[in-house]
Scaffold this active site. Structure first.
Site, PDB file in Angstrom:
ATOM      1  N   GLU A 296     148.985  30.960  36.788  1.00  0.00           N
ATOM      2  CA  GLU A 296     148.649  29.408  36.864  1.00  0.00           C
ATOM      3  C   GLU A 296     147.893  29.155  35.447  1.00  0.00           C
ATOM      4  OE1 GLU A 296     148.663  28.223  40.804  1.00  0.00           O
ATOM      5  OE2 GLU A 296     147.167  26.628  40.126  1.00  0.00           O
ATOM      6  N   HIS A 325     159.045  53.683  44.753  1.00  0.00           N
ATOM      7  CA  HIS A 325     160.462  54.167  45.308  1.00  0.00           C
ATOM      8  C   HIS A 325     161.274  52.606  45.194  1.00  0.00           C
ATOM      9  CE1 HIS A 325     159.153  58.171  46.699  1.00  0.00           C
ATOM     10  NE2 HIS A 325     157.893  57.324  46.688  1.00  0.00           N
ATOM     11  N   LYS A 439     153.355  18.821  43.491  1.00  0.00           N
ATOM     12  CA  LYS A 439     152.634  18.008  44.458  1.00  0.00           C
ATOM     13  C   LYS A 439     152.976  16.504  44.308  1.00  0.00           C
ATOM     14  CE  LYS A 439     148.254  20.958  44.856  1.00  0.00           C
ATOM     15  NZ  LYS A 439     146.916  20.978  44.753  1.00  0.00           N
TER      16      LYS A 439
HETATM   17  O1  PA5 Z   1     144.477  27.195  41.442  1.00  0.00           O
HETATM   18  C1  PA5 Z   1     144.528  26.017  41.809  1.00  0.00           C
HETATM   19  O2  PA5 Z   1     144.158  24.991  41.159  1.00  0.00           O
HETATM   20  C2  PA5 Z   1     145.636  25.817  42.818  1.00  0.00           C
HETATM   21  O3  PA5 Z   1     146.400  26.988  43.060  1.00  0.00           O
HETATM   22  C3  PA5 Z   1     145.107  25.283  44.106  1.00  0.00           C
HETATM   23  O4  PA5 Z   1     144.393  25.989  44.739  1.00  0.00           O
HETATM   24  C4  PA5 Z   1     146.280  24.813  45.194  1.00  0.00           C
HETATM   25  O5  PA5 Z   1     147.111  24.141  44.680  1.00  0.00           O
HETATM   26  C5  PA5 Z   1     145.529  24.109  46.196  1.00  0.00           C
HETATM   27  O6  PA5 Z   1     144.816  23.149  45.959  1.00  0.00           O
HETATM   28  P1  PA5 Z   1     143.676  22.662  46.765  1.00  0.00           P
HETATM   29  O7  PA5 Z   1     142.605  23.653  46.841  1.00  0.00           O
HETATM   30  O8  PA5 Z   1     143.022  21.498  46.040  1.00  0.00           O
HETATM   31  O9  PA5 Z   1     144.105  22.246  47.987  1.00  0.00           O
END
Ligand code: PA5
Length: 470
Positions: A296, A325, A439
Protein backbone atom coordinates in the site's frame (compact mmCIF):
# COMPACT_ATOMS: atom_id res chain seq x y z
CA UNK A 1 19.58 -2.03 36.11
CA UNK A 2 17.98 -1.65 32.65
CA UNK A 3 17.45 -4.94 30.84
CA UNK A 4 20.02 -5.65 28.11
CA UNK A 5 18.51 -6.67 24.82
CA UNK A 6 20.25 -8.14 21.81
CA UNK A 7 19.65 -6.55 18.43
CA UNK A 8 18.24 -8.11 15.29
CA UNK A 9 20.69 -8.47 12.38
CA UNK A 10 20.32 -7.88 8.66
CA UNK A 11 22.44 -10.12 6.41
CA UNK A 12 22.43 -9.14 2.72
CA UNK A 13 25.31 -11.26 1.45
CA UNK A 14 23.08 -13.08 -1.00
CA UNK A 15 21.82 -9.91 -2.66
CA UNK A 16 25.34 -9.33 -3.89
CA UNK A 17 26.94 -10.44 -7.16
CA UNK A 18 29.75 -12.15 -5.18
CA UNK A 19 27.19 -14.72 -4.05
CA UNK A 20 24.46 -14.88 -6.69
CA UNK A 21 26.50 -14.03 -9.75
CA UNK A 22 26.99 -10.89 -11.79
CA UNK A 23 23.99 -11.36 -14.04
CA UNK A 24 21.38 -11.27 -11.27
CA UNK A 25 23.24 -9.94 -8.28
CA UNK A 26 24.02 -6.40 -7.16
CA UNK A 27 27.65 -5.44 -7.55
CA UNK A 28 29.55 -3.52 -4.88
CA UNK A 29 29.86 -0.70 -7.45
CA UNK A 30 26.11 -0.57 -8.03
CA UNK A 31 25.50 -0.38 -4.30
CA UNK A 32 28.16 2.33 -3.93
CA UNK A 33 26.52 4.26 -6.78
CA UNK A 34 23.28 4.28 -4.76
CA UNK A 35 24.96 6.42 -2.14
CA UNK A 36 23.61 9.78 -3.33
CA UNK A 37 20.08 8.45 -3.69
CA UNK A 38 20.28 6.83 -0.26
CA UNK A 39 21.64 9.99 1.34
CA UNK A 40 18.83 12.00 -0.28
CA UNK A 41 16.18 9.48 0.87
CA UNK A 42 17.61 9.58 4.37
CA UNK A 43 17.56 13.39 4.36
CA UNK A 44 13.93 13.43 3.17
CA UNK A 45 12.82 11.03 5.89
CA UNK A 46 14.82 12.95 8.51
CA UNK A 47 13.36 16.28 7.39
CA UNK A 48 9.80 15.00 7.52
CA UNK A 49 10.05 13.12 10.81
CA UNK A 50 7.12 13.91 13.05
CA UNK A 51 5.37 16.03 10.42
CA UNK A 52 2.65 15.39 7.82
CA UNK A 53 1.98 11.66 7.63
CA UNK A 54 5.25 10.84 9.37
CA UNK A 55 3.96 11.29 12.92
CA UNK A 56 4.69 7.58 13.49
CA UNK A 57 8.45 8.19 13.77
CA UNK A 58 7.87 9.90 17.13
CA UNK A 59 5.58 7.26 18.63
CA UNK A 60 8.38 5.44 20.49
CA UNK A 61 9.10 8.66 22.38
CA UNK A 62 5.91 10.66 22.88
CA UNK A 63 3.34 8.31 24.38
CA UNK A 64 4.14 8.31 28.11
CA UNK A 65 0.64 9.39 29.21
CA UNK A 66 -1.10 7.30 26.57
CA UNK A 67 0.78 4.18 27.64
CA UNK A 68 -0.29 4.83 31.26
CA UNK A 69 -3.94 5.08 30.22
CA UNK A 70 -3.62 1.98 28.02
CA UNK A 71 -2.12 -0.07 30.84
CA UNK A 72 -4.76 1.03 33.35
CA UNK A 73 -7.65 0.32 30.97
CA UNK A 74 -6.13 -2.98 29.87
CA UNK A 75 -5.83 -4.10 33.49
CA UNK A 76 -9.59 -3.72 33.97
CA UNK A 77 -10.37 -5.53 30.70
CA UNK A 78 -7.99 -8.37 31.63
CA UNK A 79 -9.68 -8.73 34.99
CA UNK A 80 -13.27 -8.75 33.70
CA UNK A 81 -13.33 -10.05 30.13
CA UNK A 82 -13.15 -13.60 28.84
CA UNK A 83 -12.96 -12.44 25.23
CA UNK A 84 -11.54 -9.33 23.59
CA UNK A 85 -12.60 -8.66 20.00
CA UNK A 86 -11.02 -6.15 17.62
CA UNK A 87 -13.34 -4.78 14.93
CA UNK A 88 -11.14 -3.23 12.25
CA UNK A 89 -9.59 -3.81 8.85
CA UNK A 90 -6.29 -3.20 7.02
CA UNK A 91 -3.90 -1.21 9.17
CA UNK A 92 -6.44 -1.28 11.98
CA UNK A 93 -6.28 -5.08 12.18
CA UNK A 94 -3.06 -6.50 10.73
CA UNK A 95 -0.74 -5.02 13.36
CA UNK A 96 -2.77 -6.30 16.33
CA UNK A 97 -2.95 -9.74 14.67
CA UNK A 98 0.78 -9.86 13.91
CA UNK A 99 1.83 -8.86 17.42
CA UNK A 100 -0.64 -11.28 19.03
CA UNK A 101 0.67 -14.16 16.92
CA UNK A 102 4.28 -13.17 17.62
CA UNK A 103 4.09 -12.72 21.36
CA UNK A 104 1.27 -14.84 22.74
CA UNK A 105 1.07 -18.59 23.10
CA UNK A 106 0.48 -20.04 19.61
CA UNK A 107 -2.69 -21.74 20.85
CA UNK A 108 -3.72 -18.86 23.09
CA UNK A 109 -7.48 -19.19 22.68
CA UNK A 110 -7.43 -22.94 23.35
CA UNK A 111 -5.43 -22.64 26.58
CA UNK A 112 -7.28 -22.95 29.89
CA UNK A 113 -7.88 -19.56 31.48
CA UNK A 114 -5.38 -20.11 34.30
CA UNK A 115 -2.56 -20.54 31.77
CA UNK A 116 -3.83 -17.96 29.29
CA UNK A 117 -3.94 -15.19 31.90
CA UNK A 118 -5.66 -12.91 29.37
CA UNK A 119 -8.95 -12.87 27.49
CA UNK A 120 -9.34 -14.92 24.32
CA UNK A 121 -8.51 -12.76 21.32
CA UNK A 122 -10.34 -12.33 18.02
CA UNK A 123 -9.74 -9.87 15.19
CA UNK A 124 -12.68 -9.45 12.84
CA UNK A 125 -11.21 -7.99 9.67
CA UNK A 126 -13.82 -9.07 7.17
CA UNK A 127 -17.54 -8.63 6.67
CA UNK A 128 -18.29 -12.16 5.61
CA UNK A 129 -21.76 -12.68 7.13
CA UNK A 130 -20.95 -16.30 7.99
CA UNK A 131 -17.92 -15.18 9.95
CA UNK A 132 -19.85 -12.58 11.95
CA UNK A 133 -22.64 -15.06 12.69
CA UNK A 134 -20.15 -17.70 13.80
CA UNK A 135 -18.43 -15.22 16.11
CA UNK A 136 -21.74 -14.42 17.76
CA UNK A 137 -22.33 -18.16 18.21
CA UNK A 138 -19.25 -18.57 20.37
CA UNK A 139 -19.05 -15.34 22.40
CA UNK A 140 -20.39 -14.97 25.89
CA UNK A 141 -21.35 -11.30 25.50
CA UNK A 142 -21.59 -10.80 29.27
CA UNK A 143 -17.83 -11.31 29.40
CA UNK A 144 -16.77 -9.76 26.07
CA UNK A 145 -15.17 -6.39 25.34
CA UNK A 146 -15.02 -5.07 21.77
CA UNK A 147 -12.43 -2.61 20.49
CA UNK A 148 -13.67 -0.84 17.36
CA UNK A 149 -10.68 0.63 15.52
CA UNK A 150 -10.84 2.98 12.56
CA UNK A 151 -8.64 5.96 11.80
CA UNK A 152 -11.04 7.50 9.29
CA UNK A 153 -14.03 6.67 11.45
CA UNK A 154 -16.03 5.87 8.36
CA UNK A 155 -14.77 2.60 6.85
CA UNK A 156 -17.88 0.70 5.77
CA UNK A 157 -16.69 -2.69 7.00
CA UNK A 158 -15.75 -1.54 10.47
CA UNK A 159 -18.75 0.74 10.93
CA UNK A 160 -21.09 -2.07 9.83
CA UNK A 161 -19.56 -4.37 12.42
CA UNK A 162 -19.87 -1.64 15.03
CA UNK A 163 -23.57 -1.08 14.24
CA UNK A 164 -24.37 -4.78 14.45
CA UNK A 165 -22.55 -5.28 17.74
CA UNK A 166 -23.78 -2.07 19.38
CA UNK A 167 -27.37 -2.93 18.49
CA UNK A 168 -27.06 -6.35 20.10
CA UNK A 169 -25.35 -4.91 23.17
CA UNK A 170 -27.94 -2.16 23.62
CA UNK A 171 -30.81 -4.62 23.34
CA UNK A 172 -29.20 -6.76 25.97
CA UNK A 173 -27.58 -4.28 28.34
CA UNK A 174 -29.27 -0.91 27.67
CA UNK A 175 -27.10 1.94 28.94
CA UNK A 176 -24.48 -0.50 30.14
CA UNK A 177 -23.68 -1.44 26.53
CA UNK A 178 -20.94 1.18 26.63
CA UNK A 179 -19.02 -0.95 29.14
CA UNK A 180 -18.51 -3.50 26.36
CA UNK A 181 -17.09 -1.24 23.64
CA UNK A 182 -13.91 0.82 23.47
CA UNK A 183 -13.26 3.00 20.43
CA UNK A 184 -9.87 3.79 18.86
CA UNK A 185 -10.07 6.56 16.27
CA UNK A 186 -9.04 10.06 15.25
CA UNK A 187 -9.70 12.67 17.93
CA UNK A 188 -11.53 15.01 15.55
CA UNK A 189 -12.18 13.59 12.09
CA UNK A 190 -14.71 10.97 11.04
CA UNK A 191 -17.95 9.63 12.39
CA UNK A 192 -16.74 7.19 15.01
CA UNK A 193 -15.45 9.92 17.30
CA UNK A 194 -18.83 11.67 17.15
CA UNK A 195 -20.69 8.43 17.82
CA UNK A 196 -18.27 7.51 20.62
CA UNK A 197 -18.86 10.87 22.30
CA UNK A 198 -22.63 10.55 21.95
CA UNK A 199 -22.59 7.02 23.37
CA UNK A 200 -20.09 7.87 26.11
CA UNK A 201 -17.54 5.25 25.00
CA UNK A 202 -14.05 5.02 26.43
CA UNK A 203 -11.88 6.23 23.54
CA UNK A 204 -8.23 6.03 22.55
CA UNK A 205 -6.95 8.41 19.90
CA UNK A 206 -4.92 7.69 16.78
CA UNK A 207 -2.50 10.62 16.61
CA UNK A 208 -2.28 12.93 13.60
CA UNK A 209 0.22 11.83 11.02
CA UNK A 210 -0.20 8.12 11.75
CA UNK A 211 -1.76 6.24 8.83
CA UNK A 212 -3.33 2.81 9.20
CA UNK A 213 -0.34 0.69 8.20
CA UNK A 214 2.00 2.73 10.43
CA UNK A 215 -0.33 2.61 13.44
CA UNK A 216 0.64 -0.59 15.26
CA UNK A 217 2.76 1.30 17.78
CA UNK A 218 0.01 3.74 18.78
CA UNK A 219 -3.18 2.73 20.68
CA UNK A 220 -4.36 0.79 17.60
CA UNK A 221 -1.88 -1.94 18.44
CA UNK A 222 -0.68 -1.07 21.93
CA UNK A 223 -4.06 -1.39 23.61
CA UNK A 224 -4.90 -4.89 22.29
CA UNK A 225 -1.31 -5.92 23.06
CA UNK A 226 -1.61 -4.64 26.64
CA UNK A 227 -4.90 -6.50 27.11
CA UNK A 228 -3.02 -9.65 26.08
CA UNK A 229 -0.33 -8.96 28.68
CA UNK A 230 2.38 -8.07 26.14
CA UNK A 231 5.17 -5.81 27.41
CA UNK A 232 4.34 -2.73 25.33
CA UNK A 233 7.14 -0.69 26.90
CA UNK A 234 9.70 -3.23 25.66
CA UNK A 235 8.03 -3.16 22.23
CA UNK A 236 8.36 0.63 22.08
CA UNK A 237 11.95 0.41 23.30
CA UNK A 238 12.71 -1.97 20.42
CA UNK A 239 11.21 0.58 18.03
CA UNK A 240 13.22 3.42 19.57
CA UNK A 241 16.49 1.50 19.42
CA UNK A 242 15.96 0.56 15.77
CA UNK A 243 15.06 4.16 14.99
CA UNK A 244 18.31 5.30 16.63
CA UNK A 245 20.29 2.65 14.72
CA UNK A 246 18.93 4.19 11.52
CA UNK A 247 19.77 7.80 12.31
CA UNK A 248 22.91 7.97 10.13
CA UNK A 249 22.85 8.39 6.35
CA UNK A 250 25.36 5.61 6.08
CA UNK A 251 24.64 2.35 4.32
CA UNK A 252 27.37 0.63 6.33
CA UNK A 253 25.51 1.12 9.59
CA UNK A 254 21.87 1.95 8.79
CA UNK A 255 20.14 -1.41 8.15
CA UNK A 256 16.79 -0.02 6.96
CA UNK A 257 18.48 2.35 4.51
CA UNK A 258 20.65 -0.45 3.12
CA UNK A 259 17.65 -2.78 2.82
CA UNK A 260 15.68 -0.11 0.94
CA UNK A 261 18.62 0.61 -1.40
CA UNK A 262 19.00 -3.10 -2.17
CA UNK A 263 15.29 -3.54 -2.91
CA UNK A 264 15.39 -0.42 -5.10
CA UNK A 265 18.31 -1.85 -7.09
CA UNK A 266 16.56 -5.21 -7.26
CA UNK A 267 13.44 -3.52 -8.68
CA UNK A 268 15.63 -1.86 -11.30
CA UNK A 269 16.81 -5.34 -12.26
CA UNK A 270 13.19 -6.46 -12.73
CA UNK A 271 12.76 -8.17 -9.37
CA UNK A 272 9.25 -6.90 -8.78
CA UNK A 273 8.21 -9.48 -6.20
CA UNK A 274 9.28 -9.40 -2.56
CA UNK A 275 8.73 -12.68 -0.73
CA UNK A 276 8.66 -12.46 3.07
CA UNK A 277 9.43 -15.85 4.54
CA UNK A 278 9.65 -16.18 8.32
CA UNK A 279 10.88 -19.51 9.68
CA UNK A 280 8.65 -19.42 12.71
CA UNK A 281 4.89 -19.62 13.02
CA UNK A 282 5.03 -16.79 15.52
CA UNK A 283 5.96 -14.38 12.71
CA UNK A 284 3.58 -15.80 10.11
CA UNK A 285 1.19 -12.86 10.45
CA UNK A 286 4.09 -10.40 10.56
CA UNK A 287 4.50 -11.32 6.89
CA UNK A 288 0.86 -10.27 6.30
CA UNK A 289 1.48 -6.99 8.10
CA UNK A 290 4.63 -6.42 6.00
CA UNK A 291 2.69 -7.19 2.80
CA UNK A 292 0.20 -4.40 3.50
CA UNK A 293 2.94 -1.96 4.49
CA UNK A 294 5.03 -2.61 1.39
CA UNK A 295 2.13 -2.92 -1.09
CA UNK A 296 0.00 0.00 0.00
CA UNK A 297 2.94 2.33 0.57
CA UNK A 298 4.95 1.66 -2.58
CA UNK A 299 2.35 0.65 -5.16
CA UNK A 300 1.70 4.03 -6.76
CA UNK A 301 0.64 5.34 -10.16
CA UNK A 302 2.28 8.76 -9.94
CA UNK A 303 5.43 10.16 -8.39
CA UNK A 304 5.63 13.36 -6.38
CA UNK A 305 6.13 15.36 -9.58
CA UNK A 306 2.81 14.05 -10.89
CA UNK A 307 4.43 11.84 -13.53
CA UNK A 308 2.97 8.41 -14.26
CA UNK A 309 5.38 5.81 -12.86
CA UNK A 310 3.28 2.77 -11.85
CA UNK A 311 5.87 1.52 -9.38
CA UNK A 312 5.82 -1.00 -6.56
CA UNK A 313 7.07 -4.45 -5.70
CA UNK A 314 4.44 -7.13 -5.12
CA UNK A 315 4.84 -8.58 -1.63
CA UNK A 316 4.14 -12.26 -1.10
CA UNK A 317 3.85 -14.03 2.22
CA UNK A 318 5.43 -17.39 2.68
CA UNK A 319 6.09 -19.56 5.72
CA UNK A 320 9.16 -21.67 6.34
CA UNK A 321 9.23 -24.62 6.28
CA UNK A 322 5.60 -25.09 5.20
CA UNK A 323 5.88 -23.26 1.90
CA UNK A 324 9.08 -25.07 0.95
CA UNK A 325 6.59 -27.73 -0.06
CA UNK A 326 4.46 -25.41 -2.16
CA UNK A 327 6.20 -22.24 -3.35
CA UNK A 328 9.96 -22.79 -3.17
CA UNK A 329 10.08 -24.76 -6.43
CA UNK A 330 8.94 -21.57 -8.19
CA UNK A 331 11.36 -19.38 -6.26
CA UNK A 332 14.30 -21.64 -7.14
CA UNK A 333 13.58 -22.29 -10.80
CA UNK A 334 10.90 -19.86 -12.01
CA UNK A 335 11.40 -16.35 -13.36
CA UNK A 336 14.23 -14.26 -11.93
CA UNK A 337 11.77 -11.69 -10.63
CA UNK A 338 11.91 -12.09 -6.86
CA UNK A 339 13.79 -11.16 -3.73
CA UNK A 340 13.25 -13.58 -0.86
CA UNK A 341 13.66 -12.27 2.68
CA UNK A 342 14.10 -15.00 5.26
CA UNK A 343 13.34 -14.20 8.88
CA UNK A 344 15.26 -16.53 11.15
CA UNK A 345 15.35 -16.99 14.91
CA UNK A 346 18.52 -17.83 16.85
CA UNK A 347 16.73 -19.17 19.90
CA UNK A 348 13.19 -20.52 19.70
CA UNK A 349 11.25 -20.19 22.94
CA UNK A 350 10.77 -23.95 23.17
CA UNK A 351 12.90 -26.95 22.33
CA UNK A 352 11.41 -30.23 21.11
CA UNK A 353 13.55 -33.34 20.58
CA UNK A 354 12.75 -35.79 17.82
CA UNK A 355 12.15 -39.22 19.34
CA UNK A 356 13.63 -42.58 18.41
CA UNK A 357 11.55 -45.54 17.31
CA UNK A 358 12.61 -46.36 13.77
CA UNK A 359 16.12 -47.69 14.38
CA UNK A 360 15.74 -50.30 11.59
CA UNK A 361 15.20 -47.52 9.06
CA UNK A 362 18.36 -45.42 8.84
CA UNK A 363 16.79 -42.96 6.40
CA UNK A 364 14.28 -42.06 9.11
CA UNK A 365 16.29 -42.71 12.27
CA UNK A 366 18.94 -40.14 11.33
CA UNK A 367 16.38 -37.58 12.55
CA UNK A 368 16.17 -39.04 16.07
CA UNK A 369 18.04 -37.17 18.74
CA UNK A 370 18.02 -33.94 16.76
CA UNK A 371 15.60 -31.21 17.78
CA UNK A 372 12.85 -29.58 15.73
CA UNK A 373 14.85 -26.41 16.38
CA UNK A 374 17.80 -27.89 14.47
CA UNK A 375 15.52 -29.19 11.74
CA UNK A 376 13.74 -25.88 11.04
CA UNK A 377 17.00 -23.91 11.19
CA UNK A 378 18.81 -26.38 8.92
CA UNK A 379 15.94 -26.20 6.45
CA UNK A 380 16.13 -22.41 6.38
CA UNK A 381 19.85 -22.47 5.64
CA UNK A 382 19.35 -25.28 3.12
CA UNK A 383 16.71 -23.23 1.27
CA UNK A 384 18.94 -20.16 1.43
CA UNK A 385 21.73 -22.28 -0.08
CA UNK A 386 19.49 -23.66 -2.85
CA UNK A 387 18.25 -20.19 -3.82
CA UNK A 388 21.74 -18.72 -3.75
CA UNK A 389 23.15 -21.59 -5.82
CA UNK A 390 20.45 -20.85 -8.40
CA UNK A 391 21.40 -17.15 -8.46
CA UNK A 392 18.23 -16.01 -6.69
CA UNK A 393 18.48 -12.80 -4.68
CA UNK A 394 17.79 -13.34 -0.99
CA UNK A 395 18.57 -11.78 2.35
CA UNK A 396 18.02 -12.68 5.97
CA UNK A 397 16.86 -10.93 9.11
CA UNK A 398 17.87 -12.77 12.26
CA UNK A 399 16.08 -12.26 15.57
CA UNK A 400 18.02 -13.41 18.65
CA UNK A 401 14.61 -14.50 19.98
CA UNK A 402 11.01 -13.47 19.30
CA UNK A 403 10.17 -11.11 22.16
CA UNK A 404 8.48 -7.72 22.53
CA UNK A 405 11.77 -5.88 22.04
CA UNK A 406 12.84 -7.72 18.87
CA UNK A 407 9.34 -7.45 17.42
CA UNK A 408 9.45 -3.68 18.03
CA UNK A 409 12.83 -3.54 16.28
CA UNK A 410 11.56 -5.58 13.36
CA UNK A 411 8.45 -3.45 12.84
CA UNK A 412 10.41 -0.18 13.00
CA UNK A 413 12.97 -1.64 10.58
CA UNK A 414 10.21 -2.39 8.06
CA UNK A 415 8.49 0.98 8.53
CA UNK A 416 11.74 2.89 8.01
CA UNK A 417 12.74 0.68 5.09
CA UNK A 418 9.37 1.47 3.50
CA UNK A 419 9.77 5.22 4.07
CA UNK A 420 13.29 5.17 2.55
CA UNK A 421 12.16 3.05 -0.41
CA UNK A 422 9.27 5.47 -1.04
CA UNK A 423 11.70 8.40 -1.04
CA UNK A 424 14.06 6.57 -3.42
CA UNK A 425 11.15 5.87 -5.77
CA UNK A 426 10.10 9.52 -5.54
CA UNK A 427 6.53 8.63 -4.53
CA UNK A 428 4.26 9.46 -1.61
CA UNK A 429 4.49 6.33 0.54
CA UNK A 430 1.83 7.55 2.94
CA UNK A 431 -1.28 7.94 0.80
CA UNK A 432 -3.51 5.20 -0.65
CA UNK A 433 -5.61 6.63 -3.48
CA UNK A 434 -6.23 3.15 -4.86
CA UNK A 435 -7.81 2.03 -1.57
CA UNK A 436 -9.84 5.24 -1.30
CA UNK A 437 -11.22 4.63 -4.81
CA UNK A 438 -12.64 1.27 -3.73
CA UNK A 439 -14.00 2.74 -0.48
CA UNK A 440 -15.76 5.54 -2.38
CA UNK A 441 -17.23 3.11 -4.93
CA UNK A 442 -18.64 1.04 -2.02
CA UNK A 443 -20.26 4.15 -0.51
CA UNK A 444 -21.78 4.94 -3.91
CA UNK A 445 -23.08 1.40 -4.46
CA UNK A 446 -24.74 1.43 -1.03
CA UNK A 447 -26.34 4.84 -1.59
CA UNK A 448 -24.36 7.05 0.81
CA UNK A 449 -25.36 10.73 0.48
CA UNK A 450 -22.69 12.82 -1.21
CA UNK A 451 -21.57 9.98 -3.48
CA UNK A 452 -24.22 10.48 -6.20
CA UNK A 453 -21.63 11.47 -8.84
CA UNK A 454 -19.58 8.35 -8.09
CA UNK A 455 -22.78 6.26 -8.32
CA UNK A 456 -23.45 7.78 -11.73
CA UNK A 457 -19.87 7.07 -12.81
CA UNK A 458 -20.37 3.42 -11.80
CA UNK A 459 -23.71 3.19 -13.59
CA UNK A 460 -22.18 4.47 -16.80
CA UNK A 461 -19.33 1.93 -16.91
CA UNK A 462 -19.49 -0.51 -19.85
CA UNK A 463 -22.06 -3.23 -19.21
CA UNK A 464 -20.65 -6.75 -18.90
CA UNK A 465 -21.34 -9.03 -21.83
CA UNK A 466 -22.81 -12.53 -21.42
CA UNK A 467 -20.45 -13.58 -24.23
CA UNK A 468 -17.64 -13.55 -21.74
CA UNK A 469 -19.43 -15.53 -19.02
CA UNK A 470 -19.38 -19.31 -19.28
O1 PA5 B 1 -3.15 1.74 5.77
C1 PA5 B 1 -4.25 2.23 5.57
O2 PA5 B 1 -4.43 3.46 5.60
C2 PA5 B 1 -5.47 1.37 5.29
O3 PA5 B 1 -5.15 0.05 5.12
C3 PA5 B 1 -6.44 1.48 6.45
O4 PA5 B 1 -5.83 1.03 7.62
C4 PA5 B 1 -7.71 0.68 6.19
O5 PA5 B 1 -8.29 1.05 4.98
C5 PA5 B 1 -8.71 0.90 7.32
O6 PA5 B 1 -8.94 2.27 7.47
P1 PA5 B 1 -9.53 2.88 8.79
O7 PA5 B 1 -8.58 2.62 9.90
O8 PA5 B 1 -9.72 4.31 8.49
O9 PA5 B 1 -10.84 2.17 9.02
Amino acid sequence: MAKKYESIKFDYNNMMADHVGEKEGISAQELAAMRNKAVAAHAEVKLNRGTGMMGWTELPYNQGEVVKDILETAKVVRRNAEAFVVLGIGGSALGPMAVFQALCHLRHNELPKRLRKAPKFYVEDNVDPERMASLLDILNLDKTVFNVITKSGSTSETMSQYLIIMDILKKRYGDKAREHIIATTDSEKGNLIKIARKEGLKTFYIPDGVGGRFSEICPVGLFPAAVLGIDIKALLKGCADMDKACRKADMKTNPALTAAALQYLAMEKGKNISVMMPYTDSLKLMADWYCQLWAESLGKAVNKKGEIVNVGQTPVKSLGVTDQHSQVQLYTEGPYDKVVTFIGVEKYRKEVTISGGAEDFPSVSFLSGHTLNELITSEMYATEYALTKNNRLNNMIILPEVNAYSVGQLMMFFMLETAYAGAMLGIDAFNQPGVEEGKNATYALLGRAGYEAKAEELRSRPAKSDNYVI
